[in-house]
Design an enzyme around this catalytic site. Structure first.
Site, PDB file in Angstrom:
ATOM      1  N   ASP A 165      -0.073  -7.447  -8.209  1.00  0.00           N
ATOM      2  CA  ASP A 165      -0.373  -6.382  -7.234  1.00  0.00           C
ATOM      3  C   ASP A 165      -0.847  -7.014  -5.940  1.00  0.00           C
ATOM      4  O   ASP A 165      -1.760  -7.847  -5.945  1.00  0.00           O
ATOM      5  CB  ASP A 165      -1.476  -5.503  -7.844  1.00  0.00           C
ATOM      6  CG  ASP A 165      -2.015  -4.455  -6.882  1.00  0.00           C
ATOM      7  OD1 ASP A 165      -1.270  -4.087  -5.942  1.00  0.00           O
ATOM      8  OD2 ASP A 165      -3.153  -4.006  -7.080  1.00  0.00           O
TER       9      ASP A 165
ATOM     10  N   ASP B 200      -3.564  -1.186  -5.549  1.00  0.00           N
ATOM     11  CA  ASP B 200      -3.437   0.076  -6.290  1.00  0.00           C
ATOM     12  C   ASP B 200      -3.369  -0.163  -7.803  1.00  0.00           C
ATOM     13  O   ASP B 200      -3.170   0.766  -8.581  1.00  0.00           O
ATOM     14  CB  ASP B 200      -2.225   0.891  -5.802  1.00  0.00           C
ATOM     15  CG  ASP B 200      -0.905   0.159  -6.022  1.00  0.00           C
ATOM     16  OD1 ASP B 200      -0.916  -0.938  -6.618  1.00  0.00           O
ATOM     17  OD2 ASP B 200       0.146   0.681  -5.594  1.00  0.00           O
TER      18      ASP B 200
ATOM     19  N   ASP C  72      21.230  -0.663 -17.814  1.00  0.00           N
ATOM     20  CA  ASP C  72      20.410  -0.001 -18.820  1.00  0.00           C
ATOM     21  C   ASP C  72      21.316   0.848 -19.730  1.00  0.00           C
ATOM     22  O   ASP C  72      22.218   1.536 -19.244  1.00  0.00           O
ATOM     23  CB  ASP C  72      19.418   0.901 -18.065  1.00  0.00           C
ATOM     24  CG  ASP C  72      18.300   1.428 -18.939  1.00  0.00           C
ATOM     25  OD1 ASP C  72      17.578   0.607 -19.517  1.00  0.00           O
ATOM     26  OD2 ASP C  72      18.141   2.659 -19.023  1.00  0.00           O
TER      27      ASP C  72
ATOM     28  N   GLU D  88      22.547  -3.927 -21.370  1.00  0.00           N
ATOM     29  CA  GLU D  88      21.707  -3.662 -22.532  1.00  0.00           C
ATOM     30  C   GLU D  88      22.579  -2.875 -23.517  1.00  0.00           C
ATOM     31  O   GLU D  88      22.877  -1.710 -23.283  1.00  0.00           O
ATOM     32  CB  GLU D  88      20.481  -2.837 -22.142  1.00  0.00           C
ATOM     33  CG  GLU D  88      19.570  -2.582 -23.330  1.00  0.00           C
ATOM     34  CD  GLU D  88      18.682  -1.358 -23.191  1.00  0.00           C
ATOM     35  OE1 GLU D  88      17.635  -1.346 -23.829  1.00  0.00           O
ATOM     36  OE2 GLU D  88      19.042  -0.407 -22.473  1.00  0.00           O
TER      37      GLU D  88
END
Ligand code: GLC
Length: 518
Positions: free
Chosen positions: A25, A29, A204, A259
Site C-alpha cells: 500500500d 488506505d 479467468d 485458468e
C-alpha cells in the site's frame, strides 16, 4: 529449433503473480495499489523473474475483490489510475519484466452497465448479453451449483420474473458468449490493454466461456459440485481460437494463459487446441497433490503424457490467491524449500505467487476479520517488506492481518540473510536462466529409492539432475547415471554443499540440483 527461432519467452520464463491488494500500500488506505507494486519492481528484478501477472485492478464493487468487474477499461481508485498503470508497465518493461493482466470475462459485476441494462427489461438490447431463463418462481432453470455459496447458480430477478446464471456469486452474472456482440465487446477490451502495452492475459475461468444454450442439468452424481469446476463445453474452443488470433495479431509475442479449473490434466491439455488456443493453461491437479513422492511422480508422468504429444507446454503452480499457500499445506519450511526446487526445475513454465519466495504461511484470520466469501483470506495476507510495525506499508492496519512472524519473515530481513528461502529462490532462478536444460530441456524420471523423486533434464548437451527427498529423514541417493562421472551440487534447498561434489545423500526434506563435472 535453430538459434534464429528462439523459443517464445513464456516457455523459458518464470512468471510471478502479484495480487495487488496484498502487495504494498502506498496511500494509507490499507489496500495495496499499483504505485506500491511499482515501487517494489526492484525486488522482482533482484529475484530474477521474467514477467508478472497482475490480478484484477479494474473498477469493481469488490464483492469478489476485483474478480467482479464493473469497468474493464479503468483502474479502480483503490489501486490508482490509468496513468499509474502506464507507469507500472513502463517501469517493468524498462527492467525487462513483461506484464500480464487478468481478463475476467466469464462474468461481470452486477454493477457493470451492461448488466444493469440487461436486467432493466426483457426487451433491452443487452438482455441477451447475459444468460436469462424462465424457471418457475421456486425452481431455477437447472441444477447447477455456484462456487463459494454452494447454492443454485441462478438468481431470480423480481422485476422481469426471469433467472440469471452466475457460476460464482449472485453479484457475478455470467456473460453470454453465444452472443457475438459480447465477444466483440471483450475483444475491444483486450485491444484497449494490448494497445497500452500489456504482454498478455491470464484468462479467468477460461473453460467457462462457451455454454450450450440448452443448459442441461449436471448428472445426478455431480449435483452439488460447483458447476464451474466441471464445465467443459466444446464451444469454448472456438472462442479461445479467436482470442488467440487476436493476440497473435500483435507484435512481441503477446500471450494467453488460461485458468482451466478442471481437475483432470487430459481435459486441461485440450485447451491448448492444436497450438491455436491457449499458449499456456494452469494444470491444477499437482497443486492439490499431497507432498508425497509417488503422487508427484504420477503428476509428472501425467503432464508429460498429456501435454507432450500435443506439443503443449506445461505449467507448474503451487500457490495462488485462491488456495492455501504450499508453505502452510506442506507444513514446514524445509518442505517448502524442496518444493521450490521441484517447481523451478520441472519441464514447463513455473508460476510463483507473491510471498512464496519469502516462505510466507497463510495468515490466521479471526472470524471477525474474514472478508472473502470463498474462505481464501489466509493466502491473501499482506506481504511484509521489513520488520517495522507497518512492515513497509503506508499503514499499520492493512485490510487483512499479517502472515505469521512478519518480524523475521519479511523481504528485508531475508535479503540480508544469505541462508534464507528468499536467497534459495534467487539461486534457483539464476540456475534456470543459465541452463538450457532447465529452461527447455526434456525430462526423464530416474530410478530412486523410496521417498526420493529424481529426474534428469537435458538439452543439447546441457544436463542437470534434480533429486527431491519427500521424506523427513536423511536418505541415500546414489547417482549411477554415467559411471565415473562426478556431479556437483549447484543448488541445495538447505544451502549445504553447494559447489562441492555430490556425496550421494539427501538431508531430511532436502532437494538438490546437480550439474555434471564434465
Ligand atoms: C477465478 C479466480 C478467483 C475468482 C473466480 C471468479 O477462479 O482465480 O479468484 O474468485 O475466478 O472470478
Amino acid at each position: 529449433m535453430p538459434p534464429s527461432m528462439p523459443d517464445p519467452w513464456w516457455q523459458s520464463a518464470v512468471i510471478y503473480q502479484i495480487y495487488p491488494r496484498s502487495f504494498l500500500d502506498s496511500d494509507e488506505d490499507g489496500v495495496g495499489d499499483l504505485d506500491g507494486a511499482r515501487s517494489r519492481l526492484g525486488h522482482l528484478s533482484w529475484l530474477g523473474v521474467d514477467a508478472v501477472w497482475l490480478s484484477p485492478f479494474f473498477r469493481s464493487p469488490m464483492r469478489d475483490f476485483g474478480y467482479d468487474v464493473s469497468d474493464y477499461c479503468d483502474v479502480d481508485p483503490l489501486f490508482g489510475t490509468l496513468a499509474d498503470f502506464d507507469r507500472f508497465v513502463a517501469d517493468a518493461h524498462a527492467r525487462g519484466i513483461r506484464v500480464l493482466i487478468d481478463l475476467v470475462a466469464n462474468h461481470t459485476s452486477d454493477q457493470h452497465p451492461w448488466f444493469m441494462d440487461s436486467r432493466s427489461s426483457r426487451d433491452n438490447p443487452k438482455r441477451d448479453w447475459y444468460i436469462w431463463r424462465d424457471g418457475t418462481p421456486d425452481c431455477p432453470p437447472n441444477n447447477w451449483i455456484a462456487s463459494f455459496t454452494n447454492e443454485p447458480a441462478w438468481t431470480r430477478d423480481e422485476k422481469t420474473g426471469q433467472w440469471y446464471l452466475h457460476l460464482f456469486l449472485p453479484e457475478q452474472p455470467d456473460l453470454n458468449w453465444g452472443n457475438p456482440e459480447v465477444e466483440a465487446a471483450v475483444h475491444e477490451v483486450m485491444r484497449f490493454w494490448l494497445d497500452r502495452g500489456v504482454d498478455g492475459f491470464r484468462i479467468d475461468v477460461a473453460h467457462g466461456l462457451g455454454k450450450d444454450p440448452r443448459l442441461l442439468d449436471d448428472p445426478p452424481e455431480l449435483a452439488g459440485v460447483p458447476h464451474s469446476s466441471i464445465h467443459n463445453d466444446p464451444r469454448t474452443h472456438a472462442i479461445l481460437r479467436r482470442l488467440r488470433h487476436l493476440v497473435d495479431g500483435y507484435p512481441g509475442e503477446r500471450m494467453l494463459v488460461g485458468e482451466v479449473f478442471l481437475l483432470d490434466t487430459s481435459l486441461v491439455a485440450a485447451y491448448y487446441g492444436d497450438g491455436d488456443e491457449l499458449h499456456l493453461a494452469f494444470n491444477f491437479p499437482p497443486l492439490f497433490a499431497p507432498w508425497d513422492t509417488s503422487a508427484w511422480r504420477d503428476e509428472i508422468i501425467r503432464a508429460e503424457a498429456e501435454f507432450g504429444p500435443r506439443g503443449a507446454w506445461p505449467t507448474w503452480v503451487l500457490s495462488n490467491h485462491d488456495n492455501v499457500r504450499h508453505r502452510t499445506r506442506y507444513g514446514s519450511e524445509a518442505r517448502a524449500r524442496a518444493a521450490a526446487v521441484l517447481l523451478l526445475t520441472l519441464r514447463g513454465t513455473p508460476f510463483l505467487y507473491a510471498g512464496e519466495e519469502l516462505g510466507l504461511e497463510d495468515a490466521i484470520v479471526a472470524p471477525e476479520r474474514v472478508v472473502d466469501p470463498g474462505g481464501r483470506d489466509g493466502s491473501r495476507a499482506p506481504l511484509p517488506w521489513d520488520a517495522t510495525p507497518s512492515h513497509g506499508w503506508a499503514t499499520t492496519d492493512p485490510w487483512l492481518p499479517w502472515p505469521p512472524d512478519p518480524q523475521t519473515n519479511n523481504a528485508e530481513a531475508e535479503r540480508l540473510d544469505g541462508s534464507s528461502i528468499l536467497h534459495l529462490y534467487r539461486r534457483l532462478l539464476a540456475a534456470r536462466r543459465a541452463s538450457p536444460a532447465l529452461m527447455r530441456g526434456d525430462i526423464e524420471l530416474l530410478a530412486a529409492p523410496a521417498g526420493v523423486l529424481a529426474y534428469e533434464r537435458s538439452f543439447a548437451g546441457d544436463r542437470r539432475v534434480v533429486a527431491v527427498n519427500f521424506s523427513d529423514r536423511a536418505l541415500d541417493f546414489n547417482l549411477t547415471l554415467s559411471p565415473g562421472a562426478t556431479w556437483r551440487v549447484q543448488v541445495a534447498s538447505d544451502g549445504s554443499g553447494e559447489g562441492s561434489p555430490f556425496r550421494g545423500n539427501l538431508g531430511p526434506s532436502a532437494a538438490v540440483v546437480l550439474t555434471p563435472d564434465r
